[in-house]
Design a protein around this motif. Structure first.
Motif, PDB file in Angstrom:
ATOM      1  N   GLN A 269       0.805  -1.214   0.000  1.00  0.00           N
ATOM      2  CA  GLN A 269       0.000   0.000   0.000  1.00  0.00           C
ATOM      3  C   GLN A 269       0.842   1.270   0.000  1.00  0.00           C
ATOM      4  O   GLN A 269       0.321   2.362  -0.146  1.00  0.00           O
ATOM      5  CB  GLN A 269      -0.955  -0.012   1.194  1.00  0.00           C
ATOM      6  CG  GLN A 269      -1.989  -1.135   1.101  1.00  0.00           C
ATOM      7  CD  GLN A 269      -2.834  -1.233   2.350  1.00  0.00           C
ATOM      8  OE1 GLN A 269      -2.362  -0.963   3.444  1.00  0.00           O
ATOM      9  NE2 GLN A 269      -4.085  -1.616   2.203  1.00  0.00           N
ATOM     10  N   HIS A 270       2.143   1.138   0.207  1.00  0.00           N
ATOM     11  CA  HIS A 270       3.073   2.256   0.068  1.00  0.00           C
ATOM     12  C   HIS A 270       2.876   3.368   1.094  1.00  0.00           C
ATOM     13  O   HIS A 270       3.266   4.509   0.849  1.00  0.00           O
ATOM     14  CB  HIS A 270       2.999   2.844  -1.346  1.00  0.00           C
ATOM     15  CG  HIS A 270       3.149   1.833  -2.430  1.00  0.00           C
ATOM     16  ND1 HIS A 270       4.317   1.141  -2.650  1.00  0.00           N
ATOM     17  CD2 HIS A 270       2.262   1.373  -3.354  1.00  0.00           C
ATOM     18  CE1 HIS A 270       4.156   0.307  -3.668  1.00  0.00           C
ATOM     19  NE2 HIS A 270       2.911   0.421  -4.104  1.00  0.00           N
ATOM     20  N   LEU A 271       2.266   3.056   2.222  1.00  0.00           N
ATOM     21  CA  LEU A 271       2.172   4.047   3.287  1.00  0.00           C
ATOM     22  C   LEU A 271       3.420   3.961   4.145  1.00  0.00           C
ATOM     23  O   LEU A 271       4.035   2.906   4.250  1.00  0.00           O
ATOM     24  CB  LEU A 271       0.938   3.796   4.152  1.00  0.00           C
ATOM     25  CG  LEU A 271      -0.433   3.811   3.466  1.00  0.00           C
ATOM     26  CD1 LEU A 271      -1.534   3.641   4.500  1.00  0.00           C
ATOM     27  CD2 LEU A 271      -0.644   5.068   2.652  1.00  0.00           C
ATOM     28  N   GLN A 272       3.775   5.064   4.788  1.00  0.00           N
ATOM     29  CA  GLN A 272       4.942   5.024   5.663  1.00  0.00           C
ATOM     30  C   GLN A 272       4.834   6.059   6.778  1.00  0.00           C
ATOM     31  O   GLN A 272       4.255   7.126   6.594  1.00  0.00           O
ATOM     32  CB  GLN A 272       6.230   5.250   4.859  1.00  0.00           C
ATOM     33  CG  GLN A 272       6.332   6.612   4.211  1.00  0.00           C
ATOM     34  CD  GLN A 272       7.575   6.748   3.361  1.00  0.00           C
ATOM     35  OE1 GLN A 272       7.825   5.944   2.465  1.00  0.00           O
ATOM     36  NE2 GLN A 272       8.360   7.785   3.618  1.00  0.00           N
ATOM     37  N   VAL A 273       5.391   5.706   7.914  1.00  0.00           N
ATOM     38  CA  VAL A 273       5.471   6.639   9.036  1.00  0.00           C
ATOM     39  C   VAL A 273       6.441   7.754   8.661  1.00  0.00           C
ATOM     40  O   VAL A 273       7.482   7.513   8.057  1.00  0.00           O
ATOM     41  CB  VAL A 273       5.931   5.902  10.310  1.00  0.00           C
ATOM     42  CG1 VAL A 273       6.264   6.893  11.421  1.00  0.00           C
ATOM     43  CG2 VAL A 273       4.880   4.911  10.773  1.00  0.00           C
ATOM     44  N   GLY A 274       6.094   8.977   8.987  1.00  0.00           N
ATOM     45  CA  GLY A 274       6.961  10.109   8.665  1.00  0.00           C
ATOM     46  C   GLY A 274       6.916  10.501   7.201  1.00  0.00           C
ATOM     47  O   GLY A 274       7.852  11.127   6.696  1.00  0.00           O
ATOM     48  N   PHE A 275       5.825  10.169   6.534  1.00  0.00           N
ATOM     49  CA  PHE A 275       5.711  10.409   5.094  1.00  0.00           C
ATOM     50  C   PHE A 275       5.937  11.870   4.724  1.00  0.00           C
ATOM     51  O   PHE A 275       6.483  12.183   3.663  1.00  0.00           O
ATOM     52  CB  PHE A 275       4.321   9.965   4.622  1.00  0.00           C
ATOM     53  CG  PHE A 275       4.071  10.127   3.153  1.00  0.00           C
ATOM     54  CD1 PHE A 275       4.516   9.169   2.245  1.00  0.00           C
ATOM     55  CD2 PHE A 275       3.373  11.231   2.671  1.00  0.00           C
ATOM     56  CE1 PHE A 275       4.276   9.320   0.886  1.00  0.00           C
ATOM     57  CE2 PHE A 275       3.126  11.383   1.312  1.00  0.00           C
ATOM     58  CZ  PHE A 275       3.588  10.416   0.417  1.00  0.00           C
TER      59      PHE A 275
ATOM     60  N   LYS B 229       8.427  16.623   3.076  1.00  0.00           N
ATOM     61  CA  LYS B 229       7.485  17.235   2.131  1.00  0.00           C
ATOM     62  C   LYS B 229       6.717  18.397   2.757  1.00  0.00           C
ATOM     63  O   LYS B 229       6.435  19.389   2.099  1.00  0.00           O
ATOM     64  CB  LYS B 229       6.487  16.187   1.625  1.00  0.00           C
ATOM     65  CG  LYS B 229       7.093  15.000   0.895  1.00  0.00           C
ATOM     66  CD  LYS B 229       5.997  14.014   0.494  1.00  0.00           C
ATOM     67  CE  LYS B 229       6.535  12.848  -0.327  1.00  0.00           C
ATOM     68  NZ  LYS B 229       7.375  11.944   0.479  1.00  0.00           N
ATOM     69  N   CYS B 230       6.391  18.217   4.038  1.00  0.00           N
ATOM     70  CA  CYS B 230       5.620  19.233   4.779  1.00  0.00           C
ATOM     71  C   CYS B 230       5.821  18.921   6.252  1.00  0.00           C
ATOM     72  O   CYS B 230       4.986  18.291   6.889  1.00  0.00           O
ATOM     73  CB  CYS B 230       4.143  19.167   4.382  1.00  0.00           C
ATOM     74  SG  CYS B 230       3.130  20.505   5.059  1.00  0.00           S
ATOM     75  N   LYS B 231       6.936  19.341   6.794  1.00  0.00           N
ATOM     76  CA  LYS B 231       7.400  18.853   8.097  1.00  0.00           C
ATOM     77  C   LYS B 231       6.445  19.138   9.250  1.00  0.00           C
ATOM     78  O   LYS B 231       6.443  18.420  10.248  1.00  0.00           O
ATOM     79  CB  LYS B 231       8.785  19.411   8.423  1.00  0.00           C
ATOM     80  CG  LYS B 231       8.844  20.921   8.580  1.00  0.00           C
ATOM     81  CD  LYS B 231      10.275  21.382   8.866  1.00  0.00           C
ATOM     82  CE  LYS B 231      10.363  22.888   9.020  1.00  0.00           C
ATOM     83  NZ  LYS B 231       9.637  23.380  10.193  1.00  0.00           N
ATOM     84  N   ASP B 232       5.614  20.169   9.130  1.00  0.00           N
ATOM     85  CA  ASP B 232       4.709  20.509  10.227  1.00  0.00           C
ATOM     86  C   ASP B 232       3.299  19.958  10.028  1.00  0.00           C
ATOM     87  O   ASP B 232       2.364  20.351  10.739  1.00  0.00           O
ATOM     88  CB  ASP B 232       4.627  22.035  10.391  1.00  0.00           C
ATOM     89  CG  ASP B 232       5.925  22.627  10.904  1.00  0.00           C
ATOM     90  OD1 ASP B 232       6.647  21.923  11.643  1.00  0.00           O
ATOM     91  OD2 ASP B 232       6.223  23.789  10.573  1.00  0.00           O
ATOM     92  N   ALA B 233       3.126  19.046   9.085  1.00  0.00           N
ATOM     93  CA  ALA B 233       1.783  18.553   8.749  1.00  0.00           C
ATOM     94  C   ALA B 233       1.053  17.997   9.967  1.00  0.00           C
ATOM     95  O   ALA B 233      -0.080  18.396  10.264  1.00  0.00           O
ATOM     96  CB  ALA B 233       1.869  17.495   7.650  1.00  0.00           C
ATOM     97  N   GLU B 234       1.680  17.068  10.675  1.00  0.00           N
ATOM     98  CA  GLU B 234       1.012  16.441  11.814  1.00  0.00           C
ATOM     99  C   GLU B 234       0.820  17.428  12.954  1.00  0.00           C
ATOM    100  O   GLU B 234      -0.191  17.388  13.668  1.00  0.00           O
ATOM    101  CB  GLU B 234       1.783  15.211  12.275  1.00  0.00           C
ATOM    102  CG  GLU B 234       1.807  14.096  11.228  1.00  0.00           C
ATOM    103  CD  GLU B 234       2.362  12.787  11.758  1.00  0.00           C
ATOM    104  OE1 GLU B 234       1.962  12.374  12.868  1.00  0.00           O
ATOM    105  OE2 GLU B 234       3.198  12.178  11.061  1.00  0.00           O
ATOM    106  N   LEU B 235       1.762  18.339  13.130  1.00  0.00           N
ATOM    107  CA  LEU B 235       1.646  19.351  14.189  1.00  0.00           C
ATOM    108  C   LEU B 235       0.454  20.270  13.934  1.00  0.00           C
ATOM    109  O   LEU B 235      -0.304  20.590  14.855  1.00  0.00           O
ATOM    110  CB  LEU B 235       2.932  20.178  14.265  1.00  0.00           C
ATOM    111  CG  LEU B 235       2.913  21.365  15.244  1.00  0.00           C
ATOM    112  CD1 LEU B 235       2.695  20.878  16.675  1.00  0.00           C
ATOM    113  CD2 LEU B 235       4.208  22.168  15.130  1.00  0.00           C
TER     114      LEU B 235
END
Length: 329
Positions: free
Chosen positions: A21-27, A31-37
């Protein structure tokens, strides 16, 4: 604000489950380092105003996953020519928290245009909703793309609150989830609230021989009748809601203790006591919240990868929506 001392658990299950499925932790790290924040900040901001946002976001993620997989199709608005998922049963009057996803998306588009999918935002928000209510933290494998189809007619795949054990087990199996994972995931009903119309049949119109469900604790039933009174002609106000349990903003194992006391709100909750296997699992979780939370996180990671779109060669058409409410032109 965490309502009790959270147990932090960073699970490395992602690498075991993602496969092709090509998902990964820290994706989004490069690319957008503050995405999860940014998603976390929007969840926290909304939760500070209304702690019901957390169960709302968790439920939205669940309902999205059971229709076309985790593709954020539940966020798409209806159009004159199409009634979308968000307006189909049971979503139409029960889902909330959309504004959290839309606000996060707006910020992310301003920071990293065209990079972060709505599907990943919803997965991050569900994780953050669990954590902010005292549940475990986990790393979310990311890299999902967004679907372009949203049909209200397909919400029939969402497990119904009035389903018996066979019905809800089959609904989960259809999505590749085991009965054990189903029991763990149903523990999410420990937070949030429900509309009276989702369970009122257990109070007033259960069967030809019993107006009230005999498996429902009679004192609890009496309380629910006070909170969900019948109107003219036996109608129930569709806007009336009740808390799921005594700690509706705390991700704890009290849900399982309630089920064992015949205080499961939905038929699909109480049905966990109808087989030795699910009852034993319910008893285990009621007595050991750590085991439940570990199993819950593992099941959430697996569920969040159902039928994901990643833009892989040969995959059906997908995209990263610039606006979560509509498909790209």
């Amino acid at each position: 604000m965490v309502l009790y001392t959270a147990l932090f658990l960073v699970l490395n299950l992602g690498s075991q489950l993602i496969g092709a499925q090509h998902l990964q932790v820290g994706f989004y790290n490069n690319k957008c380092k503050d995405a999860e924040l940014i998603v976390k900040e929007e969840v926290e901001k909304a939760f500070a105003k209304d702690n019901g946002i957390a169960p709302g976001l968790l439920r939205m993620h669940f309902h999205d996953t059971f229709v076309r997989g985790c593709d954020a199709s539940i966020l798409i608005d209806s159009t004159p020519g199409n009634l979308a998922e968000k307006d189909g049963p049971p979503n139409g009057i029960t889902l909330r928290g959309f504004e959290v996803i839309y606000n996060a998306k707006a910020r992310l588009e301003a920071e990293c245009e065209g990079v972060v999918s709505c599907a990943d935002i919803l997965s991050f928000a569900a994780r953050d909703s669990v954590h902010i209510t005292g549940g475990m933290f986990w790393e979310v494998p990311a890299g999902r793309r967004d679907g372009r189809i949203s049909r209200a007619s397909e919400t029939v795949d969402i497990p119904p609150p009035f389903g018996n054990l066979s019905v809800i087990t089959q609904a989960f199996r259809k999505k590749g989830l085991t009965q054990d994972e189903m029991v763990a995931l149903l523990g999410a009903h420990t937070i949030g609230r429900s509309h009276c119309t989702s369970f009122s049949n257990r109070l007033y119109n259960f069967s030809p021989t019993n107006s009230q469900d005999p498996t429902l604790n009679r004192f609890y039933a009496s309380q629910l009748k006070q909170e969900c009174p019948q109107g003219p002609g036996g109608s129930i106000d569709p806007n009336l809601v009740v808390e799921m349990n005594l700690s509706p903003a705390l991700m704890d194992p009290s849900y399982f203790a309630d089920v064992l006391k015949c205080r499961g709100l939905f038929t699909s909750d109480q049905t966990l006591t109808t087989s030795p296997q699910t009852k034993n699992q319910t008893e285990e979780y009621a007595g050991n919240g750590l085991i439940w939370q570990q199993d819950f996180v593992a099941a959430m990671i697996k569920m969040s990868q159902i039928e994901v779109l990643t833009g892989a060669p040969g995959e059906r058409r997908s995209e990263i929506r610039s606006n979560c409410r509509r498909i790209n032109p």
